[in-house]
Design a protein around this motif. Structure first.
Motif, PDB file in Angstrom:
ATOM      1  N   GLU A 125       0.830  -1.208   0.000  1.00 24.68           N
ATOM      2  CA  GLU A 125       0.000   0.000   0.000  1.00 24.68           C
ATOM      3  C   GLU A 125       0.865   1.258   0.000  1.00 24.68           C
ATOM      4  O   GLU A 125       0.485   2.276  -0.581  1.00 24.68           O
ATOM      5  CB  GLU A 125      -0.945  -0.012   1.202  1.00 24.68           C
ATOM      6  CG  GLU A 125      -2.057  -1.043   1.079  1.00 24.68           C
ATOM      7  CD  GLU A 125      -2.848  -0.918  -0.220  1.00 24.68           C
ATOM      8  OE1 GLU A 125      -3.204   0.219  -0.601  1.00 24.68           O
ATOM      9  OE2 GLU A 125      -3.100  -1.953  -0.854  1.00 24.68           O
ATOM     10  N   GLN A 126       2.043   1.199   0.651  1.00 24.33           N
ATOM     11  CA  GLN A 126       2.979   2.318   0.576  1.00 24.33           C
ATOM     12  C   GLN A 126       3.417   2.544  -0.873  1.00 24.33           C
ATOM     13  O   GLN A 126       3.480   3.683  -1.350  1.00 24.33           O
ATOM     14  CB  GLN A 126       4.207   2.045   1.451  1.00 24.33           C
ATOM     15  CG  GLN A 126       3.942   2.113   2.940  1.00 24.33           C
ATOM     16  CD  GLN A 126       5.183   1.777   3.744  1.00 24.33           C
ATOM     17  OE1 GLN A 126       5.965   0.903   3.357  1.00 24.33           O
ATOM     18  NE2 GLN A 126       5.391   2.463   4.848  1.00 24.33           N
ATOM     19  N   PHE A 127       3.718   1.450  -1.559  1.00 25.41           N
ATOM     20  CA  PHE A 127       4.112   1.568  -2.964  1.00 25.41           C
ATOM     21  C   PHE A 127       2.974   2.116  -3.811  1.00 25.41           C
ATOM     22  O   PHE A 127       3.181   2.991  -4.649  1.00 25.41           O
ATOM     23  CB  PHE A 127       4.548   0.209  -3.521  1.00 25.41           C
ATOM     24  CG  PHE A 127       4.539   0.177  -5.027  1.00 25.41           C
ATOM     25  CD1 PHE A 127       5.515   0.853  -5.753  1.00 25.41           C
ATOM     26  CD2 PHE A 127       3.534  -0.488  -5.716  1.00 25.41           C
ATOM     27  CE1 PHE A 127       5.492   0.859  -7.141  1.00 25.41           C
ATOM     28  CE2 PHE A 127       3.508  -0.486  -7.102  1.00 25.41           C
ATOM     29  CZ  PHE A 127       4.495   0.183  -7.819  1.00 25.41           C
ATOM     30  N   PHE A 128       1.755   1.609  -3.600  1.00 23.18           N
ATOM     31  CA  PHE A 128       0.639   2.053  -4.433  1.00 23.18           C
ATOM     32  C   PHE A 128       0.370   3.545  -4.218  1.00 23.18           C
ATOM     33  O   PHE A 128       0.072   4.277  -5.174  1.00 23.18           O
ATOM     34  CB  PHE A 128      -0.617   1.241  -4.141  1.00 23.18           C
ATOM     35  CG  PHE A 128      -1.720   1.504  -5.132  1.00 23.18           C
ATOM     36  CD1 PHE A 128      -1.652   0.981  -6.409  1.00 23.18           C
ATOM     37  CD2 PHE A 128      -2.813   2.287  -4.800  1.00 23.18           C
ATOM     38  CE1 PHE A 128      -2.655   1.236  -7.344  1.00 23.18           C
ATOM     39  CE2 PHE A 128      -3.810   2.545  -5.716  1.00 23.18           C
ATOM     40  CZ  PHE A 128      -3.729   2.013  -6.992  1.00 23.18           C
ATOM     41  N   LEU A 129       0.482   4.017  -2.980  1.00 26.68           N
ATOM     42  CA  LEU A 129       0.342   5.441  -2.712  1.00 26.68           C
ATOM     43  C   LEU A 129       1.411   6.235  -3.449  1.00 26.68           C
ATOM     44  O   LEU A 129       1.131   7.296  -4.024  1.00 26.68           O
ATOM     45  CB  LEU A 129       0.418   5.710  -1.210  1.00 26.68           C
ATOM     46  CG  LEU A 129       0.362   7.179  -0.788  1.00 26.68           C
ATOM     47  CD1 LEU A 129      -0.925   7.850  -1.263  1.00 26.68           C
ATOM     48  CD2 LEU A 129       0.494   7.313   0.733  1.00 26.68           C
ATOM     49  N   ASP A 219      10.785   6.028 -11.993  1.00 31.33           N
ATOM     50  CA  ASP A 219      10.668   6.405 -10.582  1.00 31.33           C
ATOM     51  C   ASP A 219       9.772   5.437  -9.824  1.00 31.33           C
ATOM     52  O   ASP A 219      10.057   5.069  -8.679  1.00 31.33           O
ATOM     53  CB  ASP A 219      10.114   7.826 -10.465  1.00 31.33           C
ATOM     54  CG  ASP A 219      11.124   8.885 -10.881  1.00 31.33           C
ATOM     55  OD1 ASP A 219      12.320   8.542 -11.001  1.00 31.33           O
ATOM     56  OD2 ASP A 219      10.719  10.039 -11.098  1.00 31.33           O
ATOM     57  N   VAL A 220       8.668   5.027 -10.459  1.00 36.03           N
ATOM     58  CA  VAL A 220       7.755   4.080  -9.811  1.00 36.03           C
ATOM     59  C   VAL A 220       8.459   2.750  -9.560  1.00 36.03           C
ATOM     60  O   VAL A 220       8.331   2.149  -8.480  1.00 36.03           O
ATOM     61  CB  VAL A 220       6.482   3.884 -10.662  1.00 36.03           C
ATOM     62  CG1 VAL A 220       5.673   2.698 -10.161  1.00 36.03           C
ATOM     63  CG2 VAL A 220       5.627   5.146 -10.627  1.00 36.03           C
ATOM     64  N   ARG A 221       9.209   2.266 -10.531  1.00 36.84           N
ATOM     65  CA  ARG A 221       9.967   1.021 -10.349  1.00 36.84           C
ATOM     66  C   ARG A 221      10.985   1.177  -9.222  1.00 36.84           C
ATOM     67  O   ARG A 221      11.204   0.253  -8.433  1.00 36.84           O
ATOM     68  CB  ARG A 221      10.670   0.648 -11.648  1.00 36.84           C
ATOM     69  CG  ARG A 221       9.736   0.190 -12.758  1.00 36.84           C
ATOM     70  CD  ARG A 221      10.484   0.005 -14.062  1.00 36.84           C
ATOM     71  NE  ARG A 221      11.457  -1.068 -13.974  1.00 36.84           N
ATOM     72  CZ  ARG A 221      11.186  -2.347 -14.215  1.00 36.84           C
ATOM     73  NH1 ARG A 221       9.959  -2.713 -14.554  1.00 36.84           N
ATOM     74  NH2 ARG A 221      12.119  -3.268 -14.123  1.00 36.84           N
ATOM     75  N   SER A 222      11.594   2.360  -9.132  1.00 40.50           N
ATOM     76  CA  SER A 222      12.565   2.608  -8.068  1.00 40.50           C
ATOM     77  C   SER A 222      11.889   2.571  -6.699  1.00 40.50           C
ATOM     78  O   SER A 222      12.447   2.035  -5.735  1.00 40.50           O
ATOM     79  CB  SER A 222      13.246   3.959  -8.294  1.00 40.50           C
ATOM     80  OG  SER A 222      14.129   4.262  -7.242  1.00 40.50           O
TER      81      SER A 222
END
Length: 237
Positions: A125-129, A219-222
């Motif tokens: 959920e941290q990643f999805f945010l 950036d999202v992958r990072s």
């Protein structure tokens, strides 16, 4: 084991996964399947093996824009299961595929018993945010062409070269007019990056698409790698 096709379930220790197996089932997700309505109850948690789940923010005037994609690197419904089971967005299957499914009640009970399972769901959920926040910045700052290439990269990562995607839905994803998407799609075809016909996009040159895209997909992958402390091979398809 089919459930291991989902990256989150594959990260669980065998003992933790064994606790889930009796309540997990595998289903097919068809294009257009609505998994949640805005402010509706979420009774199931989905861990995709393939395909793409799209989270869409709807406006009173009938508009909509996609804020995030969920594929085999994540799950939909886990945060709702840990809280009051209410979805804040319209959630629909964008690209058909398979998913492991478990009831929200079971997820909440098992998360209370298994700290490792709860911790994994919270990390996702941290990643999805982070993905949603990156999308908001991207929509405000980057060109339609760069944003289109970014979404194509994300979809390619999750679903491969063949994407069942109409120009109408791509325009909705980005909150722009269809004519704008048509112009960009024509440019991408002329450059040899994609071919498009009858509601399907074929990715022909993913590296060239990457060159034309904004930095947001990278950036999202990072973000994913940092949150899960993963190397590149583990972080995405």
């Amino acid at each position: 084991m089919p459930h291991s096709k989902n990256f989150l379930l594959n990260r669980l220790d065998a003992a933790v996964l064994d606790r889930l197996l009796d309540n997990l089932s595998v289903i097919q997700l068809s294009h257009g399947d609505v998994l949640a309505e805005t402010h509706g109850q979420v009774e199931k948690v989905y861990f995709p093996h393939s395909g793409i789940i799209s989270c869409v923010v709807e406006t009173i005037g009938g508009g909509a824009i996609e804020t995030g994609m969920i594929g085999k690197d994540g799950a939909f419904g886990s945060s709702q299961a840990l809280d009051d089971k209410v979805s804040l967005n319209h959630v629909v299957t964008q690209v058909p595929g398979e998913a492991s499914v478990i009831s929200s009640n079971h997820v909440r009970a098992l998360a209370d018993e298994l700290p490792a399972f709860r911790g994994l769901l919270v990390k996702y959920e941290q990643f999805f945010l982070a993905q949603v926040q990156q999308t908001a910045a991207c929509n405000a700052l980057h060109s339609i062409q760069a944003r289109t290439c970014k979404w194509l990269l994300r979809m390619h990562e999750l679903a491969g070269d063949e994407l069942p995607l109409t120009q109408e839905f791509l325009a909705q994803m980005m909150g722009v007019r269809r004519t704008s998407v048509t112009e960009v799609a024509t440019e991408l075809q002329k450059a040899g990056m994609i071919s498009y016909s009858r509601g399907r996009i074929h990715i022909r040159d993913v590296e060239l698409i990457r060159q034309w895209a904004c930095e947001c997909e990278g950036d999202v992958r990072s973000h994913y790698r940092r949150i899960f402390q993963s190397n590149e091979a583990d972080a995405g398809p």
